[in-house]
Design a protein around this motif. Structure first.
Motif, PDB file in Angstrom:
ATOM      1  N   SER A  26      42.368  22.204 -41.423  1.00 13.14           N
ATOM      2  CA  SER A  26      42.084  23.575 -40.983  1.00 13.14           C
ATOM      3  C   SER A  26      41.764  24.450 -42.193  1.00 13.14           C
ATOM      4  CB  SER A  26      43.282  24.152 -40.217  1.00 13.14           C
ATOM      5  OG  SER A  26      44.304  24.541 -41.114  1.00 13.14           O
ATOM      6  N   ILE A  27      41.518  25.701 -41.921  1.00  6.65           N
ATOM      7  CA  ILE A  27      41.217  26.672 -42.972  1.00  6.65           C
ATOM      8  C   ILE A  27      42.470  27.067 -43.764  1.00  6.65           C
ATOM      9  CG2 ILE A  27      41.529  28.725 -41.513  1.00  6.65           C
ATOM     10  CD1 ILE A  27      38.952  29.828 -42.845  1.00  6.65           C
ATOM     11  N   LEU A  67      46.319  29.047 -35.767  1.00 11.34           N
ATOM     12  CA  LEU A  67      45.041  28.368 -35.496  1.00 11.34           C
ATOM     13  C   LEU A  67      44.206  29.162 -34.492  1.00 11.34           C
ATOM     14  CD1 LEU A  67      46.163  24.630 -35.514  1.00 11.34           C
ATOM     15  CD2 LEU A  67      45.051  25.951 -37.343  1.00 11.34           C
ATOM     16  N   THR A  68      44.858  29.765 -33.505  1.00 10.66           N
ATOM     17  CA  THR A  68      44.134  30.623 -32.548  1.00 10.66           C
ATOM     18  C   THR A  68      43.509  31.807 -33.272  1.00 10.66           C
ATOM     19  OG1 THR A  68      45.574  29.986 -30.713  1.00 10.66           O
ATOM     20  CG2 THR A  68      44.405  32.092 -30.504  1.00 10.66           C
ATOM     21  N   PHE A  94      48.406  21.736 -40.069  1.00  9.83           N
ATOM     22  CA  PHE A  94      47.310  22.520 -40.639  1.00  9.83           C
ATOM     23  C   PHE A  94      46.267  21.659 -41.356  1.00  9.83           C
ATOM     24  CE2 PHE A  94      50.584  26.038 -40.681  1.00  9.83           C
ATOM     25  CZ  PHE A  94      49.984  26.770 -39.673  1.00  9.83           C
ATOM     26  N   GLU A  95      46.495  20.348 -41.437  1.00 16.03           N
ATOM     27  CA  GLU A  95      45.553  19.469 -42.122  1.00 16.03           C
ATOM     28  C   GLU A  95      44.166  19.596 -41.488  1.00 16.03           C
ATOM     29  OE1 GLU A  95      45.199  14.822 -43.567  1.00 16.03           O
ATOM     30  OE2 GLU A  95      46.952  15.478 -42.437  1.00 16.03           O
ATOM     31  N   TYR A 129      42.468  31.996 -36.353  1.00 11.87           N
ATOM     32  CA  TYR A 129      41.289  31.587 -37.108  1.00 11.87           C
ATOM     33  C   TYR A 129      40.146  31.112 -36.213  1.00 11.87           C
ATOM     34  CZ  TYR A 129      43.641  32.324 -41.489  1.00 11.87           C
ATOM     35  OH  TYR A 129      44.279  32.908 -42.548  1.00 11.87           O
ATOM     36  N   ASN A 130      40.445  30.638 -35.039  1.00  5.41           N
ATOM     37  CA  ASN A 130      39.390  30.205 -34.132  1.00  5.41           C
ATOM     38  C   ASN A 130      38.718  31.366 -33.412  1.00  5.41           C
ATOM     39  OD1 ASN A 130      39.574  27.480 -34.729  1.00  5.41           O
ATOM     40  ND2 ASN A 130      41.201  27.153 -33.242  1.00  5.41           N
TER      41      ASN A 130
END
Length: 195
Positions: free
Chosen positions: A89-90, A189-190, A86-87, A192-193
């Motif tokens: 990332s949001i 991550l998907t 997660f580094e 948030y993207n």
């Protein structure tokens, strides 16, 4: 109330002095006074008991069988993986308390709690992907019934209120496999993207 939708639908809800369970194919209502272990679970969730050992021991007793040092080491490995994944990332990851002091068991990560943007949407999305996020403290400590006599109001302790509204715990049990962690990270991550 805890509800999952994938891989199968299930609902657990505390309704007064009963636990309602809906598995999609069966619904049951269990009176808590006839199921002491369920009562302990319900009371811990509703935060009616202050957390002293003597009080909790009147409701339940647990025995651990295994290798705590090994379990803690695995949890730290899983936490380090999430931290790296997660580094940048949001997703805001937890601080590893006392790691820099050289303490061997600096953190056991009983929970791995992230701070999330759009947490309500993420909490709804993850179970649809077969991932069970947990919210261990849905009520800020100062608002829990067992501390009501302290007299704090809703607007006291704004950081606690914010934590209740923005945090959730990710799977971090010792037996968690790399592929499972990859899947959790990929889905978050998907999310948030695409939102």
């Amino acid at each position: 109330k805890k509800e999952t939708r994938q891989p199968v639908h299930s609902l657990f809800e505390i309704r007064g002095d009963e636990l309602y369970i809906d598995t999609g194919s069966e619904q049951r209502t269990l009176p808590l006074d006839r199921h002491p272990l369920l009562r302990a679970f319900a009371e811990s969730y509703r935060a009616l008991l202050a957390g002293d050992g003597a009080t909790l021991a009147t409701h339940f007793q647990a025995t651990l069988d295994g290798h705590l040092d090994d379990w803690s080491a695995k949890r730290r490995e899983h936490a380090a993986y999430y931290d790296r994944a997660f580094e940048g990332s949001i997703v805001q990851t937890p601080a590893a308390v006392y790691r820099e002091r050289g303490v061997t068991n600096y953190h056991i990560y009983n929970q791995y709690v992230i701070r999330a943007q759009a947490p309500d949407k993420l909490r709804a999305y993850l179970p649809e992907q077969g991932i069970g996020p947990e919210i261990y403290y849905p009520i800020a400590l100062h608002r829990q019934e067992c501390f009501a006599d302290l007299g704090y109001g809703e607007r006291d302790f704004p950081a606690s209120r914010k934590a209740v509204l923005t945090t959730l715990a990710l799977p971090i049990f010792p037996e968690l496999e790399s592929a499972q962690q990859d899947y959790v990270v990929e889905k978050i991550l998907t999310f948030y993207n695409t939102t």
